[in-house]
Write an enzyme that holds these catalytic residues in place. Structure first.
Site, PDB file in Angstrom:
ATOM      1  N   ASN A 118      46.496  47.814  40.277  1.00 54.19           N
ATOM      2  CA  ASN A 118      47.479  48.215  39.264  1.00 54.19           C
ATOM      3  C   ASN A 118      48.171  46.927  38.803  1.00 54.19           C
ATOM      4  OD1 ASN A 118      48.858  50.288  37.740  1.00 54.19           O
ATOM      5  ND2 ASN A 118      50.645  49.960  39.046  1.00 54.19           N
TER       6      ASN A 118
ATOM      7  N   ASP B  17      44.991  51.268  37.703  1.00 52.80           N
ATOM      8  CA  ASP B  17      43.951  50.886  36.750  1.00 52.80           C
ATOM      9  C   ASP B  17      42.561  51.120  37.314  1.00 52.80           C
ATOM     10  OD1 ASP B  17      46.475  49.303  35.919  1.00 52.80           O
ATOM     11  OD2 ASP B  17      45.161  49.358  34.176  1.00 52.80           O
TER      12      ASP B  17
END
Lengths: 364, 364
Positions: free
Chosen positions: B259, B249
């Protein structure tokens, strides 16, 4: 298969413990843990098949609770058997109960002690044999609670004031005959003013943490928060966990410990973050005949436990899950094993041998 | 808030990809991923508030998909605005979309590129500005798919024949504009005859693994099995995992990677078992302004996502959960970062700086 009863006559929130196993009205009742926390339903176990099925489908679960339930299961199974059939019937009931779940060693431990009682009394006929087994099962039941309280006293000394303690799965009163192993130790630490908060791993797939441990801690008035199993790393990297206590289903002679799937992951994270990781279990969970964790049989359960939830498909229909029920934590990741005879420390080959020597044989 | 449509006109199982984001009949449609795998429902996003809400409630999710959805969200938000209001309206829509989720950097990355397009064209009036933004958004959409295919080509070289590859959460076509990042790399490895099987972590609390990744792999015909997040340690200790690929992310300048929660736990286990752990993400997921993982804001989501499931309480009513949406995997646990410009290797401070220099700026 059994009657149900919505009241829970044996427990009271103020007592700090309760038992998921009750002998009342001359019969065995087991709390159906699959229905918690939504409903408290008790199963009347009037036949050994009902006990076996309750163990298999996890209505009763946790190594010590399985052991005590199996002990009562022998009583239920032998009642009313013609004296000449006693021998055959014992083997039948023993086999039925022994084959329910492969990993927890307490099950066979209890059944083998039951066999000794049976052999001492079978010559006296059915009624006397059943009476002796019932007395023995009651003894096992209360000895387990006493064992857990001793474990609590030993384990509580390990905490420091303000500790935030993480536990995985449920090793509480529900997993034992009362008080609990890991949750018993945490309860003792809370009562000693040291444990400030508990982190409860939800413990997929059957959520014994968020369903059962949370339910127990709520009753006990111990502050807790639930986290997904995969949050444990984040909690530790933020220094939000001070100590870890888990239960055990079987401990090998070298200290390797089988416990609910996910325990090993917590232990690996704990090692990286230098968070002390403890196992709490009675000496009856130690299997001196299993040299290392490699020899512990690991139960594989149905794929559906993972891919369905409360009847809802959470995966596409074609999906299959690999569902190991337990994993093995190698002894080098364990800071101490909290037992009723004290906290065992490495090297476990020695401390376990010593503890088994000191452990008093329970009734029977 | 939106119309629904049970057909999925843009995808076909044989294509090896599809997009959860579609522009058709001059409007934006997003696949409502909260309803998968049970139902394929598309949301018509006729107002930017609908796009923002779809991002917030995870109807559309995954860093690249959020970025592309936000790009179209600017188009939807500016259409029909009187020219004299264009400036004020742009800021309003930008703010609405930018504040939906804090961790994924692609969101702001896309919005900032949208701002450049807006500034170049706003003098030409609403219609021309909206047309330019739409052309740019289409470009971003197809560039993302192209980026993912390049990532697949680079990443596929990392696999060995027979590899059993584990992934966490969903970094597939559903998380992008199509093809996927981690799942794209796995698909390329499967097409190259190297990936034999995928282990799909279910990814609690919202089950993006068992719901979404399993759904994608099933469509793609890639063999997979689902496991609970807490099974990963057991799989690795049984040597059942050869390689790990996850999405991201946000990646900091030193390679630290945010993430989905649980990624860090997988990485720690991988390090212990010497299983190579790769991150697959486009260079747009790298945030050079974030020096290390410590500075990445971590979204905390509602307790209910953990304590309720499909409307059923899985914890006692009093239970509260701590629900971090992401965790940070430190760069030293990452064997390589698979991007569209190649596989970056440690030291990441250097390889990331170099990659960002080489990465071509997408349209706009």
């Amino acid at each position: 298969m059994s009657e149900k009863n919505e009241t829970n006559p044996g427990s009271s929130p103020s007592e700090k413990t309760f038992s998921p196993i009750e002998w009342r009205d001359d019969g065995l009742w087991l709390l159906d843990q699959t229905q918690l926390p939504g409903r408290e339903v008790w199963l009347e176990c009037d036949r050994p098949e009902v006990v076996a099925e309750a163990i298999r489908r996890l209505s009763v679960r946790g190594a010590p609770a399985i052991g005590v339930s199996a002990a009562y299961g022998l009583v239920v199974g032998l009642r009313g058997t013609p004296s000449e059939d006693l021998e055959r019937r014992f083997e039948e009931v023993y086999e039925l109960l022994a084959t329910t779940r492969p990993t927890a060693v307490n099950l066979r431990w209890a059944l083998d002690r039951g066999r000794r009682v049976f052999e001492r009394h079978r010559g006296e006929g059915t009624e006397a044999t059943v009476a002796a087994l019932l007395e023995w099962a009651h003894g096992l039941h209360s000895a387990d609670v006493e064992t857990n309280r001793r474990m609590g006293a030993h384990g509580s000394a390990l905490f420091h004031p303000g500790d935030r303690v993480l536990t995985h799965c449920n090793a509480g009163a529900l997993a034992t005959a009362g008080y609990g192993t890991a949750v018993g130790v945490i309860t003792a630490g809370f009562d000693a003013g040291k444990v400030a908060q508990v982190w409860v791993d939800e413990t997929r797939p059957l959520l014994q943490g968020s369903r059962l441990t949370a339910w127990e801690l709520d009753r006990l008035g111990i502050p807790f928060r639930v986290v997904t199993d995969s949050s444990v790393g984040a909690l530790m990297s933020r220094e939000m966990v001070d100590r870890i206590v888990v239960g055990a289903d079987r401990i090998a002679a070298n200290g390797d410990t089988a416990n609910k799937i996910g325990t090993y992951t917590v232990a690996v994270l704990a090692a990286r973050h230098r968070v002390p990781f403890y196992v709490a279990a009675p000496t009856s969970t130690i299997d001196p005949d299993t040299a290392t964790g490699n020899e512990i049989p690991i139960e594989v359960r149905d794929s559906d436990e993972v891919t369905r939830f409360h009847g809802v498909e959470v995966s596409p229909a074609a999906a299959e899950a690999q569902n190991f029920a337990f994993d093995v934590t190698p002894h080098e990741l364990i800071a101490g094993i909290i037992t009723e005879v004290g906290v065992l420390e490495p090297p476990y080959v020695d401390s376990i041998r010593d503890a088994l020597g000191r452990a008093q044989e329970p009734t029977g």
